[in-house]
Design a protein around this motif. Sequence first.
Motif, PDB file in Angstrom:
ATOM      1  N   UNK A 154      42.472  27.771  39.781  1.00 41.26           N
ATOM      2  CA  UNK A 154      43.304  28.808  39.817  1.00 41.26           C
ATOM      3  C   UNK A 154      42.744  30.272  39.925  1.00 41.26           C
ATOM      4  N   UNK A 155      41.423  30.503  39.386  1.00 38.62           N
ATOM      5  CA  UNK A 155      40.778  31.575  39.407  1.00 38.62           C
ATOM      6  C   UNK A 155      40.614  32.145  40.780  1.00 38.62           C
ATOM      7  N   UNK A 156      40.176  30.866  41.766  1.00 37.38           N
ATOM      8  CA  UNK A 156      40.011  31.364  43.218  1.00 37.38           C
ATOM      9  C   UNK A 156      41.362  31.921  43.712  1.00 37.38           C
ATOM     10  N   UNK A 157      42.296  31.269  43.370  1.00 42.55           N
ATOM     11  CA  UNK A 157      43.604  31.516  43.746  1.00 42.55           C
ATOM     12  C   UNK A 157      44.244  32.994  43.591  1.00 42.55           C
ATOM     13  N   UNK A 158      43.739  33.464  42.410  1.00 43.64           N
ATOM     14  CA  UNK A 158      44.145  34.826  42.015  1.00 43.64           C
ATOM     15  C   UNK A 158      43.242  35.653  42.538  1.00 43.64           C
ATOM     16  N   UNK A 159      42.204  35.485  42.835  1.00 44.37           N
ATOM     17  CA  UNK A 159      41.187  36.317  43.656  1.00 44.37           C
ATOM     18  C   UNK A 159      41.788  36.565  44.926  1.00 44.37           C
ATOM     19  N   UNK A 160      42.065  35.276  45.530  1.00 44.94           N
ATOM     20  CA  UNK A 160      42.703  35.329  47.004  1.00 44.94           C
ATOM     21  C   UNK A 160      43.984  36.235  47.143  1.00 44.94           C
ATOM     22  N   UNK A 161      44.684  36.224  46.014  1.00 45.46           N
ATOM     23  CA  UNK A 161      46.110  36.831  45.860  1.00 45.46           C
ATOM     24  C   UNK A 161      46.236  38.370  45.687  1.00 45.46           C
ATOM     25  N   UNK A 162      46.597  39.211  46.735  1.00 46.85           N
ATOM     26  CA  UNK A 162      46.322  40.710  46.559  1.00 46.85           C
ATOM     27  C   UNK A 162      47.279  41.272  45.130  1.00 46.85           C
ATOM     28  N   UNK A 163      48.071  40.190  44.946  1.00 50.52           N
ATOM     29  CA  UNK A 163      49.294  40.672  43.677  1.00 50.52           C
ATOM     30  C   UNK A 163      48.734  40.258  42.372  1.00 50.52           C
ATOM     31  N   UNK A 164      47.744  39.402  42.670  1.00 46.69           N
ATOM     32  CA  UNK A 164      47.374  38.947  41.254  1.00 46.69           C
ATOM     33  C   UNK A 164      46.588  39.984  40.518  1.00 46.69           C
ATOM     34  N   UNK A 165      46.905  40.342  39.014  1.00 46.31           N
ATOM     35  CA  UNK A 165      45.941  41.123  38.408  1.00 46.31           C
ATOM     36  C   UNK A 165      45.457  40.368  37.260  1.00 46.31           C
ATOM     37  N   UNK A 166      45.617  39.168  37.219  1.00 49.24           N
ATOM     38  CA  UNK A 166      45.293  38.452  35.791  1.00 49.24           C
ATOM     39  C   UNK A 166      43.924  37.476  35.958  1.00 49.24           C
ATOM     40  N   UNK A 167      42.964  38.010  37.090  1.00 46.51           N
ATOM     41  CA  UNK A 167      41.836  37.511  37.291  1.00 46.51           C
ATOM     42  C   UNK A 167      40.541  37.638  35.972  1.00 46.51           C
ATOM     43  N   UNK A 168      40.243  36.528  35.389  1.00 41.71           N
ATOM     44  CA  UNK A 168      39.225  36.727  34.097  1.00 41.71           C
ATOM     45  C   UNK A 168      37.889  36.693  34.706  1.00 41.71           C
ATOM     46  N   UNK A 169      37.334  37.783  34.488  1.00 44.64           N
ATOM     47  CA  UNK A 169      35.730  38.082  35.045  1.00 44.64           C
ATOM     48  C   UNK A 169      34.929  37.052  34.624  1.00 44.64           C
ATOM     49  N   UNK A 170      35.219  36.335  33.507  1.00 41.09           N
ATOM     50  CA  UNK A 170      34.331  35.227  33.122  1.00 41.09           C
ATOM     51  C   UNK A 170      34.413  34.050  33.910  1.00 41.09           C
TER      52      UNK A 170
END
Length: 230
Positions: free
Chosen positions: A98-114
């Motif tokens: 899910x973290x990878x999917x968020x990184x790959x989606x320009x619209x996702x603003x919820x990537x947890x840096x940890x």
Amino acid sequence: MLHPGESRAINTPLGFYLTESVRIQRINGFCEFEVYRSGQPCPSLSGPRTELTNSYGMNISFGSYEYDRYFLNQGSTIEVTLSAISGEARLQVFSGFSSFQCWADPKCQLLDASQVLHTSYVFAPRCYDAKEALGEQTNATSTWCDNTPSWKKSIANATHFKFTSSESHTLILVYEGVTGNALKGVRNKLFEGNATVQVNMASYDLSGFKLVQQSSCPVDGSGCMIPTTP
């Protein structure tokens, strides 16, 4: 997704009809599998350890990426080496799909840096002859090379990542082309390099557990359903 030699426990609550079977499907390559069933707590990760090595040659355009996914049982170790032949690339390692999917989606603003376990860069300049740079019709005979800014001179042409999993989870390895070649007009703006992934996998001690099925995945990709209850 599981690579050869990887294993994964799937919990199926008793009496819940939606979890009475597991679908196994071939993605690519050869697919054989074994399924074990236990009404007891999950077996310990004290089975024989499995060694896996994958090597990849890659050509990645500027702004594009390739990725691979590994499921690591607790106590498994993974080592990744990325080396550059030409161009520049970034290696990133994500914890969880899910973290990878968020990184790959320009619209996702919820990537947890940890959840980004590692980031590093590799760079190697490349030289071109006139025909490669300007086209087959040119009469020029010069050779050009990528400009190497002073700040890039500190970037190695190889990077290494090693990680031991403290829990069972999925790691995503992302190889991203992050710069085009400096010479204007060069048609092939690529990162060229090699990656090697070595995994020492912890596996379950399955002695005394019931083998439900030993089979191969259907060649047509349709998958097969494996019962998880007697």
